[in-house]
Design a protein around this motif. Structure first.
Motif, PDB file in Angstrom:
ATOM      1  N   UNK A   1       2.732  -8.737   1.829  1.00  9.76           N
ATOM      2  CA  UNK A   1       2.365  -7.546   1.075  1.00  9.76           C
ATOM      3  C   UNK A   1       3.576  -6.618   1.026  1.00  9.76           C
ATOM      4  N   UNK A   2       3.916  -6.120  -0.157  1.00 10.34           N
ATOM      5  CA  UNK A   2       5.070  -5.226  -0.248  1.00 10.34           C
ATOM      6  C   UNK A   2       4.907  -4.262  -1.416  1.00 10.34           C
ATOM      7  N   UNK A   3       5.604  -3.173  -1.296  1.00 13.70           N
ATOM      8  CA  UNK A   3       5.576  -2.125  -2.313  1.00 13.70           C
ATOM      9  C   UNK A   3       6.312  -2.578  -3.572  1.00 13.70           C
ATOM     10  N   UNK A   4       5.850  -2.082  -4.699  1.00 13.08           N
ATOM     11  CA  UNK A   4       6.547  -2.319  -5.964  1.00 13.08           C
ATOM     12  C   UNK A   4       7.591  -1.237  -6.230  1.00 13.08           C
ATOM     13  N   UNK A   5       7.750  -0.341  -5.254  1.00 14.27           N
ATOM     14  CA  UNK A   5       8.774   0.696  -5.357  1.00 14.27           C
ATOM     15  C   UNK A   5      10.147   0.025  -5.413  1.00 14.27           C
TER      16      UNK A   5
ATOM     17  N   UNK B   1      -1.398  -2.427   4.835  1.00 16.31           N
ATOM     18  CA  UNK B   1      -0.798  -1.554   3.835  1.00 16.31           C
ATOM     19  C   UNK B   1      -0.410  -0.250   4.506  1.00 16.31           C
ATOM     20  N   UNK B   2       0.776   0.222   4.205  1.00 18.79           N
ATOM     21  CA  UNK B   2       1.237   1.474   4.772  1.00 18.79           C
ATOM     22  C   UNK B   2       2.109   2.194   3.757  1.00 18.79           C
ATOM     23  N   UNK B   3       1.963   3.498   3.695  1.00 20.12           N
ATOM     24  CA  UNK B   3       2.826   4.281   2.813  1.00 20.12           C
ATOM     25  C   UNK B   3       4.149   4.601   3.485  1.00 20.12           C
ATOM     26  N   UNK B   4       4.302   4.179   4.745  1.00 18.27           N
ATOM     27  CA  UNK B   4       5.542   4.393   5.482  1.00 18.27           C
ATOM     28  C   UNK B   4       6.351   3.096   5.560  1.00 18.27           C
ATOM     29  N   UNK B   5       5.676   1.997   5.927  1.00 14.21           N
ATOM     30  CA  UNK B   5       6.318   0.690   6.032  1.00 14.21           C
ATOM     31  C   UNK B   5       5.981  -0.082   4.764  1.00 14.21           C
ATOM     32  N   UNK B   6       6.984  -0.371   3.933  1.00 13.46           N
ATOM     33  CA  UNK B   6       6.723  -0.927   2.607  1.00 13.46           C
ATOM     34  C   UNK B   6       6.498  -2.429   2.570  1.00 13.46           C
TER      35      UNK B   6
ATOM     36  N   UNK C   1       0.247   4.459  -4.978  1.00 12.76           N
ATOM     37  CA  UNK C   1       1.458   3.620  -4.908  1.00 12.76           C
ATOM     38  C   UNK C   1       1.088   2.191  -5.275  1.00 12.76           C
ATOM     39  N   UNK C   2       1.983   1.532  -5.988  1.00 12.14           N
ATOM     40  CA  UNK C   2       1.748   0.172  -6.452  1.00 12.14           C
ATOM     41  C   UNK C   2       2.280  -0.845  -5.438  1.00 12.14           C
ATOM     42  N   UNK C   3       1.498  -1.899  -5.177  1.00 14.76           N
ATOM     43  CA  UNK C   3       1.856  -2.968  -4.249  1.00 14.76           C
ATOM     44  C   UNK C   3       1.597  -4.323  -4.902  1.00 14.76           C
ATOM     45  N   UNK C   4       2.277  -5.345  -4.395  1.00 15.42           N
ATOM     46  CA  UNK C   4       1.986  -6.726  -4.753  1.00 15.42           C
ATOM     47  C   UNK C   4       1.740  -7.488  -3.459  1.00 15.42           C
TER      48      UNK C   4
ATOM     49  N   UNK D   1      13.640  -1.129  -4.537  1.00 15.74           N
ATOM     50  CA  UNK D   1      14.469  -1.248  -3.339  1.00 15.74           C
ATOM     51  C   UNK D   1      15.931  -1.113  -3.741  1.00 15.74           C
ATOM     52  N   UNK D   2      16.281  -1.793  -4.820  1.00 17.21           N
ATOM     53  CA  UNK D   2      17.600  -1.657  -5.439  1.00 17.21           C
ATOM     54  C   UNK D   2      17.349  -1.293  -6.895  1.00 17.21           C
ATOM     55  N   UNK D   3      18.396  -1.128  -7.657  1.00 11.36           N
ATOM     56  CA  UNK D   3      18.222  -0.749  -9.064  1.00 11.36           C
ATOM     57  C   UNK D   3      17.461  -1.790  -9.874  1.00 11.36           C
ATOM     58  N   UNK D   4      17.543  -3.068  -9.478  1.00  7.63           N
ATOM     59  CA  UNK D   4      16.892  -4.107 -10.277  1.00  7.63           C
ATOM     60  C   UNK D   4      15.786  -4.868  -9.543  1.00  7.63           C
ATOM     61  N   UNK D   5      15.468  -4.510  -8.291  1.00  9.15           N
ATOM     62  CA  UNK D   5      14.444  -5.240  -7.544  1.00  9.15           C
ATOM     63  C   UNK D   5      13.542  -4.292  -6.768  1.00  9.15           C
ATOM     64  N   UNK D   6      12.250  -4.646  -6.748  1.00  2.68           N
ATOM     65  CA  UNK D   6      11.289  -3.920  -5.920  1.00  2.68           C
ATOM     66  C   UNK D   6      11.387  -4.435  -4.490  1.00  2.68           C
ATOM     67  N   UNK D   7      10.721  -3.751  -3.563  1.00  7.34           N
ATOM     68  CA  UNK D   7      10.661  -4.241  -2.182  1.00  7.34           C
ATOM     69  C   UNK D   7      10.079  -5.663  -2.169  1.00  7.34           C
ATOM     70  N   UNK D   8       9.029  -5.892  -2.956  1.00  5.67           N
ATOM     71  CA  UNK D   8       8.392  -7.211  -3.007  1.00  5.67           C
ATOM     72  C   UNK D   8       9.405  -8.272  -3.431  1.00  5.67           C
ATOM     73  N   UNK D   9      10.084  -8.055  -4.532  1.00  6.78           N
ATOM     74  CA  UNK D   9      11.045  -9.039  -5.050  1.00  6.78           C
ATOM     75  C   UNK D   9      12.240  -9.215  -4.124  1.00  6.78           C
ATOM     76  N   UNK D  10      12.736  -8.133  -3.576  1.00 11.42           N
ATOM     77  CA  UNK D  10      13.928  -8.191  -2.737  1.00 11.42           C
ATOM     78  C   UNK D  10      13.707  -9.084  -1.519  1.00 11.42           C
ATOM     79  N   UNK D  11      12.578  -8.906  -0.819  1.00  8.60           N
ATOM     80  CA  UNK D  11      12.333  -9.653   0.409  1.00  8.60           C
ATOM     81  C   UNK D  11      11.795 -11.066   0.172  1.00  8.60           C
TER      82      UNK D  11
END
Length: 179
Positions: free
Chosen positions: A114-118, A9-14, A93-96, A120-130
């Motif tokens: 592991x990815x951030x729930x922040x 987990x990193x607050x820099x690398x999502x 920060x929230x993660x999944x 990434x795009x208007x409709x997807x989090x980092x987790x969903x996007x990747x």
């Protein structure tokens, strides 16, 4: 941290992917499914005592209707695989995280995405996007292989725990630890 086998987990690398071997069971086990379920559930208490908070289980293997064990997922050419997905908070920060326990020839391994729930795009989090375009192909195409003869592997750099750091960001977009 502590007794957690594989969570970066990193607050820099999502985003991150890790793949680690787990200790072999010392006791006689009836099925890997029950052993892994017990392992995850006992570790869940450790997650809750870690720096993570708001731990929420999203998905876990269900009991099969015929009572023969737990539902499996696919993980390359693994003999068995069991998926757990959960969310948590770390440093506000929230993660999944998705963890897949896989069994190959009697050894147990843990794959963690592991990815951030922040957003990434208007409709997807980092987790969903990747997940679909980058992580799922890694899961689908993963292959356990056995050494044949006396060939040696490429001399990859190792971390302080002795694991090789193998990175193919062009293919996966992630750094991945392999045993």
């Amino acid at each position: 941290q502590g007794d957690i086998s594989a969570t970066y987990v990193s607050t820099v690398d999502y985003t991150s992917i890790t793949f680690t071997p787990l200790k072999k069971p010392t006791d006689e086990i009836t099925t890997y499914a029950l052993y892994i379920k017990e392992l995850f559930e006992s570790d869940r208490e450790k997650y809750n005592r870690s720096p993570f908070s708001e731990f929420t289980l999203i998905e876990s293997p269900k009991e099969k209707e015929d009572g023969t064990g737990l539902s499996t997922c696919s993980f390359g050419n693994a003999d068995e695989a069991y998926k757990f997905i959960y969310s948590y908070t770390y440093e506000e920060r929230s993660y999944t995280a998705m963890q897949i326990f896989s069994v190959y020839k009697g050894d147990i391994y843990l794959f963690t995405y592991n990815a951030s729930n922040k957003d990434y795009t208007n409709d997807k989090s980092f987790y969903s996007f990747y997940l679909n375009d980058y992580v799922q192909p890694v899961i689908n195409n993963f292959k356990f292989v056995e050494k044949k003869g006396s060939e040696t592997s490429k001399d990859y750099p190792k971390d302080s725990d002795g694991y090789m750091l193998v990175s193919d960001k062009r293919l996966s977009g992630f750094e991945m630890y392999v045993p």
